[in-house]
Design an enzyme around this catalytic site. Structure first.
Site, PDB file in Angstrom:
ATOM      1  CG  MET A 107     -11.481  -0.739  57.471  1.00  0.00           C
ATOM      2  SD  MET A 107     -10.536   0.710  56.996  1.00  0.00           S
ATOM      3  CE  MET A 107      -8.883   0.098  57.339  1.00  0.00           C
ATOM      4  CB  THR A 161     -17.529  17.389  51.853  1.00  0.00           C
ATOM      5  OG1 THR A 161     -17.089  16.782  50.644  1.00  0.00           O
ATOM      6  CG2 THR A 161     -19.021  17.604  51.807  1.00  0.00           C
ATOM      7  N   GLY A 162     -14.329  18.631  51.956  1.00  0.00           N
ATOM      8  CA  GLY A 162     -13.024  18.398  52.568  1.00  0.00           C
ATOM      9  C   GLY A 162     -12.248  17.218  52.000  1.00  0.00           C
ATOM     10  CD  GLU A 205     -12.350  17.834  41.055  1.00  0.00           C
ATOM     11  OE1 GLU A 205     -12.073  18.108  42.229  1.00  0.00           O
ATOM     12  OE2 GLU A 205     -13.418  17.326  40.697  1.00  0.00           O
ATOM     13  CB  THR A 253      -8.705  18.760  48.100  1.00  0.00           C
ATOM     14  OG1 THR A 253      -9.516  18.516  46.945  1.00  0.00           O
ATOM     15  CG2 THR A 253      -7.295  19.063  47.649  1.00  0.00           C
ATOM     16  CG  LEU A 254      -8.535  19.127  55.035  1.00  0.00           C
ATOM     17  CD1 LEU A 254      -7.191  19.831  55.205  1.00  0.00           C
ATOM     18  CD2 LEU A 254      -9.595  19.819  55.886  1.00  0.00           C
ATOM     19  CD  GLU A 284      -3.239   0.250   2.048  1.00  0.00           C
ATOM     20  OE1 GLU A 284      -2.870  -0.407   3.044  1.00  0.00           O
ATOM     21  OE2 GLU A 284      -4.425   0.558   1.845  1.00  0.00           O
TER      22      GLU A 284
END
Lengths: 509, 100
Positions: A452, A286-287, A312, A289-290, A69
């Site tokens: 858990m 709500t936290g 983000e 990333t913290l 080809e």
């Protein structure tokens, strides 16, 4: 070569194409021909060239590329971007082209019956010249466009493929398909090289392109079934992502590590497991990333390295926010205990994200990994692709026996779950929910350990507060129900009494 | 008439190869009695020549001279096609407005 490991005595030739040898359980059937069929743009030529390139680079096996080809010059130039210097390999006697592409200036007239004797002789000559073990023919469909009499072409291609078999080379033949779900290949090519068939697809799903590879059949030997995503990486080539071919054989540790929050560790029965994956789910603000920040800070305090993927927020935002909680990312990074990788999810497909994450994991070799957030990545993919991504990511992390913390954003402020969670909750080891609780005209925050794996954990929903020092986990919400469903209601004292007495009576019966 | 230079590629001694050689020689004797150089090349002995000329099919007849080059593939059993390729008017059409 682990030739006879799988199947019934048909040896396999490890191709060296990343991931490919896993889904084929060892590579291509050795000394046989394999047809690779796909629509236009499904990466047939790239994979074909890579089959030869990997042979030269990794296995000291030379190759012959028969092109029907594109011209050899086009192929040489196109493959430079993938890091394959074909011209050099040609001069070193590792790679030989057989140019069977259409030359319009030759202007052929057909008078009577013919065969492909010259082509076979040229291929054999080239194989002998470089002592080739691998042969590629790209693509068989193009031969049919060069000659009108299809029955002759079919007969001659069959003869050609048996000639290759006789020589004992492992051959990789490509052929085009007209659509993704129709016939195996145009012109019924598969009928005469039908021992082994692989399909490459390039599907458009929900406005996203998705490349997959499927082993349709390997005659007389085994392989993984179903479609596997793959991607093409500059300077590397095709990388197959062998998701379900990955083995669940990682060891499990009983060692605990700290989450960075003493109270949370207690709630989890003494901290996260060292090699577990924790999902932190909550609405925006709500936290999450913290919690991730605390998690990596606690690691750094113990000289553990953390790899942070942010999808983000930008690097600057992350560093500033951490500084707001009194954590200095910059100095942690300087100590070599942190690597932050921030990207817009949209810059590439999920398959590429997965491979990049893996690359970073391999290079940085962290003890802890944070992905913030998975829901941002979900935007750039289909449901199926996202699930595969999660499985692949979890598998990479588990193999490294390190701790992973993923965050996921729920779409509703109050309660509810996201689609993301439905997909990943069974895969993660622990789930921590962060929820807003509206009580008496006030927005408060609640935290609970939903799951858990392998450990006892607290079942209460605890209130927590966020201030400049970080997160403070307090007492359980008393007498409040319906937090997780998003409709918290405060039970009156009398009702609580009545309910608990009900259970006491029930116990007596 | 220009001098002809023809190359005929064949694969070994197959009936198809022999047929092509026989057909071509008969034709040359009949219609090009004067100067014609003919190379018969066996691709099994000279694969590199086939490579250089990018030959796929055998038999392939190349009209190297006079220009332009032309290729005729097959056992040359269809004489009209061969003459068309060699740009020789066929017996029947000579003088009757056929292909020059």
């Amino acid at each position: 070569m682990s030739a006879y490991e799988h199947g019934n005595g048909i040896a396999k030739l490890p191709t060296g194409i990343p991931g490919f040898d896993l889904i084929t359980l060892g590579g291509l059937p050795k000394g046989r021909t394999t047809l690779v069929a796909g629509t236009a743009g499904s990466a047939k030529t790239v994979m074909a060239a890579q089959f030869l390139a990997e042979g030269i680079r990794n296995a000291d096996e030379n190759g012959v590329f028969v092109t029907f080809e594109e011209s050899p010059d086009d192929i040489r130039n196109n493959m430079i971007g993938l890091g394959w210097d074909i011209r050099r390999w040609e001069s070193e006697g590792c790679w030989a082209f057989v140019d069977a592409s259409l030359h319009p200036e030759h202007d052929e007239i057909v008078s009577g019956d013919f065969d492909f004797g010259a082509l076979v002789a040229r291929i054999e000559h080239a194989i002998g010249k470089v002592s080739a073990r691998r042969v590629v023919m790209d693509s068989l469909g193009a031969v049919f466009t060069q000659y009108q009499d299809r029955s002759i072409v079919r007969r001659e291609l069959f003869r050609l493929s048996s000639a290759l078999k006789k020589i004992g080379v492992t051959a990789f033949l490509t052929s085009e398909r007209t659509n993704e779900n129709g016939k195996i290949a145009r012109y019924g090519v598969e009928e005469f090289v039908a021992d082994n068939v692989i399909l490459l697809r390039n599907m458009l799903e929900a406005e996203k392109r998705r490349r997959t590879i499927e082993i349709l059949k390997f005659r007389g030997t085994v392989h993984q079934k179903g479609e596997y995503p793959f991607t093409i990486i500059p300077r590397q080539g095709v990388v197959v992502i062998p998701l379900s071919a990955m083995e669940l054989k990682q060891k499990s540790s009983t060692l605990r590590i700290t989450s960075g929050q003493e109270e949370l560790d207690q709630m989890c029965g003494g901290g996260f497991f060292r090699d577990s994956i924790v999902l932190v789910s909550g609405a925006t603000g709500t936290g999450k990333t913290l919690m991730a920040t605390k998690f990596l800070h606690a690691g750094a305090a113990r000289d553990e390295r953390t790899l942070f993927f942010g999808f983000e927020e930008s690097r600057e935002q992350l560093f500033r926010n951490a500084g707001g909680w009194g954590i200095d990312f910059e100095s942690i990074e300087k100590k070599g205990l942190l690597q932050v990788v921030c990207d817009y999810p949209e810059i590439m497909g999920l398959e590429d994200h997965l491979l990049r994450i893996k690359q970073h994991l391999d290079e940085f070799n962290p003890n802890r990994v944070v992905v913030d957030s998975l829901s941002a990545l979900e935007r750039v993919s289909t449901m199926k692709g996202f699930r595969e991504f999660i499985v692949g990511l979890t598998s990479f992390i588990k193999h490294k026996e390190i701790a992973g913390l993923f965050t996921s954003t729920t779409p509703n402020l109050m309660g509810g779950t996201s689609i993301t969670e439905a997909h990943i909750s069974t895969i993660t080891d622990s789930i921590i929910l962060l929820r807003y609780v509206e009580l008496f005209g006030e927005m408060r925050r609640g935290l609970t350990v939903l799951k858990m794996r392998g450990s006892a954990h607290e079942k209460t929903i605890r209130e927590f507060m966020i201030d400049s020092a970080g997160m403070h986990i307090g007492k359980p919400f008393q007498d409040v129900s319906g937090i997780l469903s998003g409709h918290p209601s405060c039970a009156t004292g009398g009702e609580v009494e009545r309910l608990s007495s009900l259970f006491v009576e029930g116990g007596d019966i | 008439m220009n001098a002809y230079h023809l190359k005929l590629y064949v694969t070994g001694q197959t009936p198809r190869s022999r047929g092509a050689i026989r057909n071509l020689k008969r034709l040359l004797d009949d219609v090009i009695p004067d100067s014609c150089e003919l190379d018969i090349i066996d691709v099994l002995e000279n694969p590199q020549l086939a490579e250089d000329d990018k030959i796929l099919a055998t038999p392939t007849l190349i009209k190297a001279l006079p220009l332009p080059q032309r290729r005729i593939i097959g056992d040359l059993s269809d004489l009209d096609k061969v003459m068309l390729g060699l740009e020789i008017a066929s017996y029947e059409t000579i003088g009757s407005g056929g292909r020059p």
